[in-house]
Design a protein around this motif. Structure first.
Motif, short mmCIF file in Angstrom:
data_model
loop_
_atom_site.label_atom_id
_atom_site.label_comp_id
_atom_site.label_asym_id
_atom_site.label_seq_id
_atom_site.Cartn_x
_atom_site.Cartn_y
_atom_site.Cartn_z
N ILE A 38 0.85 -1.18 0.00
CA ILE A 38 0.00 0.00 0.00
C ILE A 38 0.89 1.24 0.00
O ILE A 38 1.66 1.45 0.93
N LEU A 39 0.80 2.03 -1.07
CA LEU A 39 1.56 3.28 -1.16
C LEU A 39 0.70 4.41 -0.61
O LEU A 39 -0.41 4.64 -1.08
N LEU A 40 1.21 5.11 0.39
CA LEU A 40 0.41 6.14 1.06
C LEU A 40 0.45 7.49 0.36
O LEU A 40 -0.29 8.39 0.74
N GLY A 41 1.30 7.65 -0.63
CA GLY A 41 1.45 8.98 -1.21
C GLY A 41 2.38 9.81 -0.34
O GLY A 41 3.51 9.43 -0.09
N ILE A 42 1.89 10.93 0.14
CA ILE A 42 2.68 11.77 1.05
C ILE A 42 1.95 11.83 2.38
O ILE A 42 1.00 12.62 2.54
N ALA A 61 -4.19 17.38 0.84
CA ALA A 61 -3.67 18.27 -0.21
C ALA A 61 -3.20 17.51 -1.44
O ALA A 61 -2.58 18.10 -2.33
N HIS A 62 -3.49 16.21 -1.52
CA HIS A 62 -3.00 15.42 -2.65
C HIS A 62 -3.44 15.97 -4.00
O HIS A 62 -2.65 16.00 -4.95
N SER A 114 -1.95 8.54 -9.92
CA SER A 114 -3.15 7.73 -9.65
C SER A 114 -3.46 7.70 -8.16
O SER A 114 -4.62 7.63 -7.76
N ILE A 115 -2.41 7.78 -7.33
CA ILE A 115 -2.62 7.87 -5.88
C ILE A 115 -3.25 9.22 -5.53
O ILE A 115 -4.22 9.30 -4.76
N PHE A 116 -2.71 10.28 -6.09
CA PHE A 116 -3.21 11.62 -5.80
C PHE A 116 -4.64 11.82 -6.29
O PHE A 116 -5.45 12.45 -5.62
N ARG A 141 -3.99 3.10 -4.25
CA ARG A 141 -2.77 2.94 -3.45
C ARG A 141 -2.14 1.55 -3.55
O ARG A 141 -0.97 1.39 -3.23
N GLU A 142 -2.89 0.57 -3.95
CA GLU A 142 -2.35 -0.79 -3.98
C GLU A 142 -1.39 -0.97 -5.16
O GLU A 142 -1.60 -0.44 -6.24
N ILE A 143 -0.32 -1.71 -4.92
CA ILE A 143 0.60 -2.09 -5.97
C ILE A 143 1.04 -3.51 -5.70
O ILE A 143 1.36 -3.88 -4.57
#
Length: 315
Positions: free
Chosen positions: A16-20, A26-27, A86-88, A93-95
């Protein structure tokens, strides 16, 4: 944290990629500059490739290396930014575990390839300035092709152990990666095993591969500057220095953000996590955006070809 993220991830199917983290609200706004830089990188580097292909006077070693740099930047940005956006935008979030390792490999592989191309470009400028009469006989097309192939193979082979080692570790803490892409250390830190081999190998690549690149470039430009300052007139010195100033700007755009990001990661304990992740993400995007701009603005032949192209279209 949910139980699904506490499971024994000996062979995790997804990360799971959280972004920032900390800036989730604010994404959407953060995505605007990232998307803009991605579009600029794509357009700028494809423009460099198009101009060099169309302008026969640019069919020389310096511009062949520039094309290699442009292709590298295209791969580097495309391996990271589509997933980041795509996350923003869609909270996707899944990879998949294999996709994560593939992304990790492409990121680090093409960073090393870019570093190697900058070394090749430094060699090109050294021969052109310090041994101009033999330039065309030393850097022939076959030699340029061999240099490019060597740089490519070096990057591919040197980075290959990183995802191989990462695949071996058991992941039993969490499958959450607190950033928008699969970086080496971010993934390895999730393992519940002694991962010092991965860490030491990462340091080996940093110091013994990229570090040697920096040393070679520094020595090369020391010789170039000595040759420039030995010229009899100021006009000659300025003219020759102008031929390598673009490459110097590209070197600074690549290595300074890399150094800044590494220092923050290792010594910036008091730096907010989201700031470090933002800087690390920008570091992957800024050089591919700046490189075509720097060469487009500072290289007379490319600038002239672009002006003729636009003038012709208007008429």
């Amino acid at each position: 944290m949910s139980d699904s993220n506490k499971t024994d991830f000996t062979n995790p199917s997804t990360f799971i990629l959280l972004g920032i983290p900390g800036l989730e609200a604010a994404h959407i706004w953060i995505s605007i500059p990232f998307c803009t830089m991605y579009v600029l990188a794509i357009l700028g580097n494809f423009t460099i490739l198009f101009v060099v292909k169309m302008e026969h006077s640019l069919h020389g070693p310096m511009y062949y290396f520039l094309c290699m740099l442009a292709v590298t930047d295209l791969v580097l940005t495309t391996s990271t930014l589509p997933k980041t956006l795509s996350i923003f935008w869609f909270n996707s979030r899944e990879i998949h575990f294999s996709a994560c390792l593939t992304q990790m490999y492409f990121i680090h592989c093409f960073l090393e390839i870019e570093s190697g191309i900058l070394v090749a470009m430094a060699l090109d400028r050294y021969v052109a300035i310090c041994n101009p009469l033999r330039y065309s006989t030393i850097l022939t097309n076959p030699v340029v092709a061999k240099i490019g192939l060597t740089v490519l193979l070096r990057g591919c082979v040197v980075i290959l152990p990183i995802p191989i080692l990462a695949r071996q570790w058991p992941y039993c803490r969490t499958n959450i990666i607190p950033q928008p892409y699969c970086g080496h250390i971010a993934v390895v830190n999730l393992a519940c095993a002694d991962t010092r081999v991965s860490s030491y190998y990462g340091l080996f690549v940093l110091f013994c591969v990229r570090g040697l690149d920096v040393i070679f470039i520094s020595v090369t430009y020391t010789q170039i500057l000595r040759a420039i300052f030995s010229l009899p007139t100021k006009d000659a010195r300025l003219k020759i220095f102008g031929t390598c100033s673009s490459h110097l700007c590209v070197i600074l755009a690549f290595y300074i953000p890399s150094l800044f990001s590494s220092l923050i990661y290792r010594f910036g304990q008091n730096v907010p996590g989201h700031f470090h992740i933002l800087i690390a993400s920008v570091y992957l995007v800024v050089p591919p955006v700046l490189n075509p701009i720097i060469y487009g603005v500072r290289t007379k032949q490319i600038r002239g070809r672009l002006l003729r192209l636009f003038t012709h279209e208007r008429t």
